[in-house]
Write a protein that holds these residues in place. Sequence first.
Motif, PDB file in Angstrom:
ATOM      1  N   UNK A  92      -4.690  -4.505  -0.364  1.00  0.00           N
ATOM      2  CA  UNK A  92      -4.328  -3.818   0.685  1.00  0.00           C
ATOM      3  C   UNK A  92      -2.712  -3.653   1.226  1.00  0.00           C
ATOM      4  N   UNK A  93      -2.535  -4.235   0.980  1.00  0.00           N
ATOM      5  CA  UNK A  93      -0.333  -3.933   1.175  1.00  0.00           C
ATOM      6  C   UNK A  93      -0.238  -3.429  -0.340  1.00  0.00           C
ATOM      7  N   UNK A  94      -1.448  -3.433  -1.393  1.00  0.00           N
ATOM      8  CA  UNK A  94      -0.700  -2.747  -3.432  1.00  0.00           C
ATOM      9  C   UNK A  94      -1.284  -1.241  -2.814  1.00  0.00           C
ATOM     10  N   UNK A  95      -2.187  -1.642  -2.199  1.00  0.00           N
ATOM     11  CA  UNK A  95      -3.289   0.240  -2.294  1.00  0.00           C
ATOM     12  C   UNK A  95      -2.569   0.966  -1.275  1.00  0.00           C
ATOM     13  N   UNK A  96      -1.968   0.548  -0.468  1.00  0.00           N
ATOM     14  CA  UNK A  96      -1.304   1.246   0.346  1.00  0.00           C
ATOM     15  C   UNK A  96      -0.170   1.291   0.324  1.00  0.00           C
ATOM     16  N   UNK A  97       0.848   0.819  -0.059  1.00  0.00           N
ATOM     17  CA  UNK A  97       2.122   0.950  -0.714  1.00  0.00           C
ATOM     18  C   UNK A  97       2.931   0.093   1.090  1.00  0.00           C
ATOM     19  N   UNK A  98       2.750  -0.647   1.675  1.00  0.00           N
ATOM     20  CA  UNK A  98       3.000  -0.614   2.769  1.00  0.00           C
ATOM     21  C   UNK A  98       4.504  -1.880   3.282  1.00  0.00           C
TER      22      UNK A  98
END
Length: 802
Positions: A385-391
């Motif tokens: 999720x961190x990588x997919x949404x660049x958060x």
Amino acid sequence: MAASPHQAIHRILEAAHTDGRRNLFEHECYRLLAQTGAEAAPVTRLIQIGSLPNQGDLDAIPGERVVLKVVSPDITHKTEAHGVRIVAKEIGAVEAAFQLMVREVPEVYAAHLISHSGDVPLELAGLDRGALQRRLQERMVGILLCQFVPADAQGFATELFVGIRATAEFGPIISAGLGGVEMEILARASRPGAAVAIAPTGLVDGRQFFDLFRQTLSYQRLAGEMRGARRQVADDLLVECFQAFIDLANRFSSVDPEARFHITELEVNPFVVSGGHLAPVDGLCSFQPAQGSAGQRPLTKIGALLRPRSAAVIGVSASSMNMGRIILNNIVGGGFPPDRAYVVRPGSESIDGVRCVDSIATLPEKVDLLVVAVGASQVPEVVAEVLDHDRANAVILIPGGLGEKEGSQELERELKRRIQEAHATGDGGPVFLGGNSLGVISHPGSYDTMFIPDSKLPKSSGDHARSTCFLSQSGAFIITNLSRMPWFDPAYALSIGNQIDLTAGDLLSYLKNDTDIEVVAVYMEGFRPGDGLAFARAVKQAVALGKDVVFYKAGRTSEGRSATAGHTASVAGDYAVCEAALTQAGALVADDFEEFTDLLKLCVSLRGKTVAGNRLAAISNAGFEAVGMADSIKNDGRELVLASLSPAADEALRGALAGFRLDGLVDVKNPLDLTPMATDEAYASVVGTVLEDNAVDLVAVGIVPLTPALQTLPASEAWKESIGDERSIARLLPTVASAHPKPLLAIVDSGELFDPLATELERGGLAVFRAADRAVRALCKLVDVKLKRSMSMKRLPEGSER
């Protein structure tokens, strides 16, 4: 156009690889060495099985004798196979020896393997004696006719061993010592490093490695410096040889990204000196096709990890004080602004005054720091999720069980793959610290993510200057040391865990440029592939910038000390390589936990002091302590010397002692025993006088505090003395020490009643020890490292650092 030496070596390796081998035969090793231009390889002729040597073969080989050696991919111990013979260079003698070896070697070596199962190659495992003999016969390539190389000298310790070996952590390393069994004898009988020189080839050139080698007993023997010995080889020949091996290692390894083959081991044992030249008379080489290297990490984002402007935590309980909630409270309690923090928890508006969001994807901004405090099984989903949404710019992975627990290796590999893919795109994605990280304390970043409550570990607070940093693979090592070393107040304490992404080398490479950090303490259990070399280079650069690095390596072995003759992997064992590399880079490498504490204490307390030499003045009010300090000035090849006081200092001390009526009790000498009659003022006066003496570089002051002549207890109605008195030694000694650039350490050898005295002296900026011998041993190591470091920096021409 003629091929370059490196092209010729590549072709030798390529031909062997095409032949299905990952090793070279002895004559191929000689061909490889000949391309380096540094060694006089013997002339050889390979006579294959099914053929016989002829007169033309013999005519091509110089000399009156010839050496016959078996050539086989399975026979690594030729002597045990009766696979080496020296005969007259006559066709009849050579033919007879040839035919005898072809018949006898497979039978003899099969018997050897049956009785020495540890020598059995993997390809021959499980075969009985008859099958072994047949297999050895079938796979024997031939007999090598070699030029007999007469040595200039005979007898004990007249040969040289040189080898290079690929290591996972430090890249290729070079080692050198006496050849043959002499190296094994010396390695077992002497301290580590005394018999064999070891260094990563990425850190040294031939001259620098020679400087290391000349410190060994091996060099002393070969250079004729031992009684009854004469020089065997010129220094320039050694430098040339070492440089050739280093160039070869760096060209055919991961150091050169264009290399198509990597040499995993190349060993000559021995070189003999013949006609003033180094001649290899045995050699082995193994290699493998080049392996791909890991991509680059966006290391500038370490700044977001250390000094985040925004942060989020996932894994916080709304109903109990779980690990995530302790972390949240510690972040805010460390001074981080609550309005710049978030909790990722669906269904809650806020927890402990910090706003909640439903998911990582719904964070209102890309946070600098995300702390992941969920179970290990949930980590892949969170990371995705961190990588997919660049958060996030930086992530701390708290959970354990990622790679270090049996069955979790595949999970770790998948995480690494996803993270590395992100690093190859866009701005490189976030950097990850951990997993299995206890967390980070960052005073410059005003946060603390360690899940240890303040009730268990009260931590330093306030904005005062902090000049130290603590990197540790073990979080428990951090908190244990912070708990028992109140004088150690690091600006940063980073638990790096199992280094799924960020490595120790990455972090030190970044932190070395922080002008506020002067001392770095490091505890490591293992480096990621290639990162040992990166870390050593960062140490070298940090030291060149005037910083101190105190290092402890766990998981050590005794391989380097119990070396077996002629085997590079044993001589340069994993810990021996690590210790050698980091010592050469300028780190203070501790032998045990106590020494780690002692060296760190000295580095922290003596910042700003100048180590100009090794001349020690020892002062105490107890004779046993003065003698104990004198007995501890020599330690593991390092040495302090007791300073000879100058005439001016001698006269001044006599005057001071007379002024305090001690002249009838005390002789002016070094060590100086002041006796229990010395008062606080007498101590301060004598120490000040000794510090002024240009014949003294260092001062160790022992205080046995039970004497009534000194104020060594805290104020109490039960007695009249007080360490808070401005005239007490607790106040006078730090004042005297601060006025001089020379290092001074104090020893308070006593029980817990006098802990307040030790604490007061530490508050005054002194390095305080509770035993004199331990204090002087630590000082001896510190001084040795700093003086060698200073000499090394002076020898290096500008811009020559590797």
